[in-house]
Design an enzyme around this catalytic site. Structure first.
Site, PDB file in Angstrom:
ATOM      1  N   HIS A 143       2.402  36.944  16.380  1.00 39.83           N
ATOM      2  CA  HIS A 143       1.832  37.824  15.341  1.00 39.83           C
ATOM      3  C   HIS A 143       2.904  38.050  14.261  1.00 39.83           C
ATOM      4  O   HIS A 143       3.990  38.538  14.564  1.00 39.83           O
ATOM      5  CB  HIS A 143       1.402  39.167  15.953  1.00 39.83           C
ATOM      6  CG  HIS A 143       0.568  39.969  15.016  1.00 39.83           C
ATOM      7  ND1 HIS A 143      -0.751  40.276  15.260  1.00 39.83           N
ATOM      8  CD2 HIS A 143       0.864  40.504  13.805  1.00 39.83           C
ATOM      9  CE1 HIS A 143      -1.225  40.977  14.243  1.00 39.83           C
ATOM     10  NE2 HIS A 143      -0.260  41.131  13.357  1.00 39.83           N
ATOM     11  N   ASN A 152      12.535  37.297  12.591  1.00 41.69           N
ATOM     12  CA  ASN A 152      12.798  36.189  13.501  1.00 41.69           C
ATOM     13  C   ASN A 152      11.476  35.484  13.647  1.00 41.69           C
ATOM     14  O   ASN A 152      10.542  36.066  14.180  1.00 41.69           O
ATOM     15  CB  ASN A 152      13.120  36.753  14.886  1.00 41.69           C
ATOM     16  CG  ASN A 152      14.550  36.628  15.228  1.00 41.69           C
ATOM     17  OD1 ASN A 152      15.327  35.985  14.527  1.00 41.69           O
ATOM     18  ND2 ASN A 152      14.909  37.248  16.330  1.00 41.69           N
ATOM     19  N   SER A 194       9.266  36.676  20.215  1.00 39.31           N
ATOM     20  CA  SER A 194       8.472  36.872  21.427  1.00 39.31           C
ATOM     21  C   SER A 194       6.965  36.864  21.174  1.00 39.31           C
ATOM     22  O   SER A 194       6.183  36.818  22.108  1.00 39.31           O
ATOM     23  CB  SER A 194       8.870  38.202  22.067  1.00 39.31           C
ATOM     24  OG  SER A 194       8.645  39.260  21.153  1.00 39.31           O
ATOM     25  N   CYS A 244      -2.779  40.450  22.222  1.00 45.09           N
ATOM     26  CA  CYS A 244      -1.540  40.595  21.428  1.00 45.09           C
ATOM     27  C   CYS A 244      -1.111  42.056  21.357  1.00 45.09           C
ATOM     28  O   CYS A 244      -1.917  42.940  21.083  1.00 45.09           O
ATOM     29  CB  CYS A 244      -1.779  40.037  20.029  1.00 45.09           C
ATOM     30  SG  CYS A 244      -0.456  40.441  18.882  1.00 45.09           S
ATOM     31  N   CYS A 292      -1.473  43.332  17.500  1.00 43.30           N
ATOM     32  CA  CYS A 292      -2.747  43.337  16.771  1.00 43.30           C
ATOM     33  C   CYS A 292      -3.306  44.766  16.676  1.00 43.30           C
ATOM     34  O   CYS A 292      -3.036  45.619  17.526  1.00 43.30           O
ATOM     35  CB  CYS A 292      -3.763  42.433  17.463  1.00 43.30           C
ATOM     36  SG  CYS A 292      -3.731  40.715  16.900  1.00 43.30           S
ATOM     37  N   ASP A 351       9.639  49.847  20.896  1.00 43.19           N
ATOM     38  CA  ASP A 351       9.533  50.450  22.234  1.00 43.19           C
ATOM     39  C   ASP A 351      10.748  50.096  23.103  1.00 43.19           C
ATOM     40  O   ASP A 351      10.926  50.681  24.168  1.00 43.19           O
ATOM     41  CB  ASP A 351       8.238  49.987  22.909  1.00 43.19           C
ATOM     42  CG  ASP A 351       7.004  50.366  22.082  1.00 43.19           C
ATOM     43  OD1 ASP A 351       6.967  51.500  21.576  1.00 43.19           O
ATOM     44  OD2 ASP A 351       6.095  49.524  21.927  1.00 43.19           O
ATOM     45  N   HIS A 408      -3.491  38.031  12.944  1.00 41.52           N
ATOM     46  CA  HIS A 408      -2.628  37.460  13.973  1.00 41.52           C
ATOM     47  C   HIS A 408      -2.219  36.026  13.630  1.00 41.52           C
ATOM     48  O   HIS A 408      -1.166  35.542  14.057  1.00 41.52           O
ATOM     49  CB  HIS A 408      -3.419  37.485  15.288  1.00 41.52           C
ATOM     50  CG  HIS A 408      -2.660  37.000  16.474  1.00 41.52           C
ATOM     51  ND1 HIS A 408      -1.785  37.797  17.167  1.00 41.52           N
ATOM     52  CD2 HIS A 408      -2.656  35.789  17.090  1.00 41.52           C
ATOM     53  CE1 HIS A 408      -1.270  37.100  18.178  1.00 41.52           C
ATOM     54  NE2 HIS A 408      -1.782  35.878  18.150  1.00 41.52           N
ATOM     55  N   PHE A 435      21.551  22.204  16.950  1.00 42.23           N
ATOM     56  CA  PHE A 435      22.215  23.092  17.904  1.00 42.23           C
ATOM     57  C   PHE A 435      23.575  23.490  17.365  1.00 42.23           C
ATOM     58  O   PHE A 435      24.353  22.626  16.943  1.00 42.23           O
ATOM     59  CB  PHE A 435      22.361  22.417  19.272  1.00 42.23           C
ATOM     60  CG  PHE A 435      21.069  22.343  20.019  1.00 42.23           C
ATOM     61  CD1 PHE A 435      20.650  23.406  20.821  1.00 42.23           C
ATOM     62  CD2 PHE A 435      20.240  21.236  19.907  1.00 42.23           C
ATOM     63  CE1 PHE A 435      19.450  23.355  21.491  1.00 42.23           C
ATOM     64  CE2 PHE A 435      19.026  21.180  20.576  1.00 42.23           C
ATOM     65  CZ  PHE A 435      18.632  22.241  21.369  1.00 42.23           C
ATOM     66  N   ARG A 442      22.650   8.906  12.752  1.00 44.47           N
ATOM     67  CA  ARG A 442      22.833   8.717  14.189  1.00 44.47           C
ATOM     68  C   ARG A 442      21.500   8.932  14.926  1.00 44.47           C
ATOM     69  O   ARG A 442      20.674   9.740  14.509  1.00 44.47           O
ATOM     70  CB  ARG A 442      23.951   9.619  14.725  1.00 44.47           C
ATOM     71  CG  ARG A 442      23.596  10.993  15.089  1.00 44.47           C
ATOM     72  CD  ARG A 442      24.837  11.852  15.166  1.00 44.47           C
ATOM     73  NE  ARG A 442      24.435  13.221  14.897  1.00 44.47           N
ATOM     74  CZ  ARG A 442      24.338  14.148  15.840  1.00 44.47           C
ATOM     75  NH1 ARG A 442      24.644  13.871  17.084  1.00 44.47           N
ATOM     76  NH2 ARG A 442      23.937  15.352  15.540  1.00 44.47           N
ATOM     77  N   GLN A 493      29.243  22.955  11.305  1.00 46.83           N
ATOM     78  CA  GLN A 493      29.252  21.557  10.867  1.00 46.83           C
ATOM     79  C   GLN A 493      27.834  21.155  10.530  1.00 46.83           C
ATOM     80  O   GLN A 493      26.888  21.601  11.167  1.00 46.83           O
ATOM     81  CB  GLN A 493      29.817  20.680  11.998  1.00 46.83           C
ATOM     82  CG  GLN A 493      29.999  19.212  11.668  1.00 46.83           C
ATOM     83  CD  GLN A 493      28.768  18.368  11.946  1.00 46.83           C
ATOM     84  OE1 GLN A 493      27.889  18.772  12.721  1.00 46.83           O
ATOM     85  NE2 GLN A 493      28.684  17.215  11.316  1.00 46.83           N
ATOM     86  N   HIS A 514       5.511  39.286  12.084  1.00 46.48           N
ATOM     87  CA  HIS A 514       6.175  40.597  12.060  1.00 46.48           C
ATOM     88  C   HIS A 514       7.657  40.428  11.787  1.00 46.48           C
ATOM     89  O   HIS A 514       8.224  39.348  11.972  1.00 46.48           O
ATOM     90  CB  HIS A 514       5.990  41.312  13.407  1.00 46.48           C
ATOM     91  CG  HIS A 514       6.719  40.647  14.535  1.00 46.48           C
ATOM     92  ND1 HIS A 514       6.239  39.521  15.171  1.00 46.48           N
ATOM     93  CD2 HIS A 514       7.903  40.917  15.125  1.00 46.48           C
ATOM     94  CE1 HIS A 514       7.087  39.144  16.105  1.00 46.48           C
ATOM     95  NE2 HIS A 514       8.127  39.968  16.100  1.00 46.48           N
ATOM     96  N   GLN A 516      11.517  43.032  11.636  1.00 50.67           N
ATOM     97  CA  GLN A 516      12.109  44.216  12.255  1.00 50.67           C
ATOM     98  C   GLN A 516      13.039  44.890  11.272  1.00 50.67           C
ATOM     99  O   GLN A 516      13.472  44.288  10.286  1.00 50.67           O
ATOM    100  CB  GLN A 516      12.905  43.812  13.493  1.00 50.67           C
ATOM    101  CG  GLN A 516      12.074  43.155  14.575  1.00 50.67           C
ATOM    102  CD  GLN A 516      12.842  43.064  15.888  1.00 50.67           C
ATOM    103  OE1 GLN A 516      13.496  44.019  16.311  1.00 50.67           O
ATOM    104  NE2 GLN A 516      12.776  41.925  16.524  1.00 50.67           N
TER     105      GLN A 516
HETATM  106  P1  H2U Z   1      10.836  39.558  18.101  1.00 48.61           P
HETATM  107  O1  H2U Z   1      10.662  39.636  16.594  1.00 48.61           O
HETATM  108  O2  H2U Z   1      12.217  39.144  18.460  1.00 48.61           O
HETATM  109  O3  H2U Z   1       9.779  38.792  18.780  1.00 48.61           O
HETATM  110  O4  H2U Z   1      10.678  41.035  18.610  1.00 48.61           O
HETATM  111  C1  H2U Z   1       9.494  41.781  18.631  1.00 48.61           C
HETATM  112  C2  H2U Z   1       9.906  43.180  18.892  1.00 48.61           C
HETATM  113  O5  H2U Z   1       8.765  43.962  19.185  1.00 48.61           O
HETATM  114  C3  H2U Z   1      10.825  43.266  20.099  1.00 48.61           C
HETATM  115  O6  H2U Z   1      12.053  43.830  19.658  1.00 48.61           O
HETATM  116  C4  H2U Z   1       9.070  44.885  20.166  1.00 48.61           C
HETATM  117  C5  H2U Z   1      10.084  44.183  21.068  1.00 48.61           C
HETATM  118  O7  H2U Z   1      10.969  45.115  21.653  1.00 48.61           O
HETATM  119  N1  H2U Z   1       7.865  45.268  20.885  1.00 48.61           N
HETATM  120  C6  H2U Z   1       7.555  46.599  21.049  1.00 48.61           C
HETATM  121  O8  H2U Z   1       8.301  47.462  20.610  1.00 48.61           O
HETATM  122  N2  H2U Z   1       6.424  46.939  21.748  1.00 48.61           N
HETATM  123  C7  H2U Z   1       5.560  46.060  22.271  1.00 48.61           C
HETATM  124  O9  H2U Z   1       4.569  46.434  22.874  1.00 48.61           O
HETATM  125  C8  H2U Z   1       5.789  44.608  22.066  1.00 48.61           C
HETATM  126  C9  H2U Z   1       7.049  44.196  21.415  1.00 48.61           C
HETATM  127 ZN    ZN Z   2      -1.703  39.861  17.029  1.00 48.28          ZN
END
Ligand code: H2U
Ligand code: ZN
Length: 347
Positions: free
Chosen positions: A165, A154, A162, A53, A56, A79, A116, A313, A32, A324, A167, A169
């Site tokens: 860099h 993520n 966000s 950043c 960093c 944080d 980075h 989506f 499609r 699906q 990373h 969690q």
């Molecule tokens: P993402 O992987 O969803 O981008 O999240 C980055 C995490 O980093 C996000 O949960 C944390 C944010 O709260 N963070 C800090 O703890 N301190 C910072 O100075 C920047 C981002």
């Molecule tokens: Zn960085």
């Protein structure tokens, strides 16, 4: 026994034995036209160190703390943690239909490397091994007083990440969240009935059929699960029965780093873009119990469908009825299997 090839020509549903969910497969729809949303491409040519950043080395984070001059991985308490070490006191439920429970936990951020500009597949295997060891150490540490330790990454703006860099969690809670709770139940049911871990039987089937395997080494297999929902979804699992990430031997950690590099390089090469996804590790709960039904595994859920800018989506029917997909799991595996293991930025 091989899968009936005609199954790729007409609509059908596939069962996810890990969750009990069904997924609708509509292979006849792949042609499609697409006139919908196009995502923006991630920034290429990032600097090795970005003075702006928040992750960093040597830079100031949002809470005013300075990151150390780290050389490998760097872990800090988020944080803006979604859960806090002390569970609050909740008022009693006003009705059985207004039910809540307290949750206590810890959220941490794991910077994969001071670079980075380099995502996991662009790091040397030794550095990826450092990430694997950090994941395992976090599970050991937080698993001492949390029932569930969720390690995840993520990646990419389209997944809501966000910061470019590299990373991941880790969120640890004194409760078992929905997805692992479903997987726990289904693996337990299967084990009680068959006396074998579900995922080991599944792996034996897949290694025999070879229709959905993407990449493998002596200890690990990456495949597109039969019940994949996201277009290029994959499942990474050890060949041996392993309950949790910290149970891996040094040799298995090394081979895991190696297969991650190969697999994620293929992902990046698919659309010649730093491939977005959400990935996470699932292993036996760290609640002190023995869980022989559990097999360690990682899920990769990438949203991209047909190019670097066209995303799948999960809306409409998916939200209201069930997941699906158009592309079959076998077609996705074929495509990924055919890709180079040399990263496109090095070509
Ligand atoms: P993402 O992987 O969803 O981008 O999240 C980055 C995490 O980093 C996000 O949960 C944390 C944010 O709260 N963070 C800090 O703890 N301190 C910072 O100075 C920047 C981002
Ligand atoms: Zn960085």
């Amino acid at each position: 026994m091989s899968t009936d090839l005609s199954a790729t020509d007409f609509p059908h549903r596939r069962l996810n034995p890990l969750t009990g969910d069904w997924i609708l497969v509509s292979p006849h729809r792949t042609k499609r036209p697409w006139l919908g949303k196009q995502e923006t491409l991630p920034h290429a040519n990032l600097p090795a160190h970005d003075p702006k950043c928040l992750l960093c080395a040597g830079n100031k984070r949002m809470n005013g703390e300075l990151n150390p001059d780290y050389k490998g991985t760097f872990v800090f308490t988020n944080d803006f943690s979604a859960v806090l070490p002390e569970a609050g006191q909740l008022p009693p439920d006003a009705s059985p239909l207004l039910h809540s429970e307290p949750v206590a936990g810890v959220c941490r951020v794991i910077c994969f490397s001071p670079r980075h500009d380099l995502s996991l597949p662009q790091l040397p295997v030794a550095a990826i091994e450092g990430v694997v060891n950090t994941w395992a150490d976090q599970i050991t540490d937080l698993g001492k007083n949390h029932k569930w330790v969720q390690v995840f990454e993520n990646k990419g703006e389209v997944m809501g990440c966000s910061n470019p860099h590299p990373h991941g969690q880790v969120w640890a809670t004194n409760t078992i969240p929905n997805e692992p709770a479903k997987e726990d139940r289904k693996q337990q049911e299967y084990f009680a009935k068959n006396g074998q871990p579900l995922l080991l039987d599944y792996l034996a089937t897949e290694t025999k059929l070879k229709e959905r395997i993407v990449v493998e080494n002596e200890d690990w297999v990456v495949l597109v699960p039969y019940w994949a929902t996201w277009p290029y979804e994959t499942l990474l699992l050890p060949r041996r029965h392993v309950q949790r990430l910290p149970d891996l031997t040094p040799a298995e950690r090394h081979s895991l780093a190696e297969i991650l590099k190969r697999h994620l390089t293929r992902y990046d090469n698919l659309f010649q873009v730093s491939f977005p996804y959400s990935m996470g590790w699932h292993g036996a709960p760290t609640d002190g119990g023995n869980h022989p039904h559990w097999q360690l595994h990682a899920h990769f859920y990438p949203p991209l469908l047909r190019s670097a800018t066209v995303k799948k989506f999960m809306v409409g029917y998916e939200m209201m009825a069930e997941g699906q997909r158009d592309l079959t799991a076998e077609q996705a595996a074929d495509k990924l299997r055919g890709l180079s293991e040399k990263h496109f930025t090095e070509a």
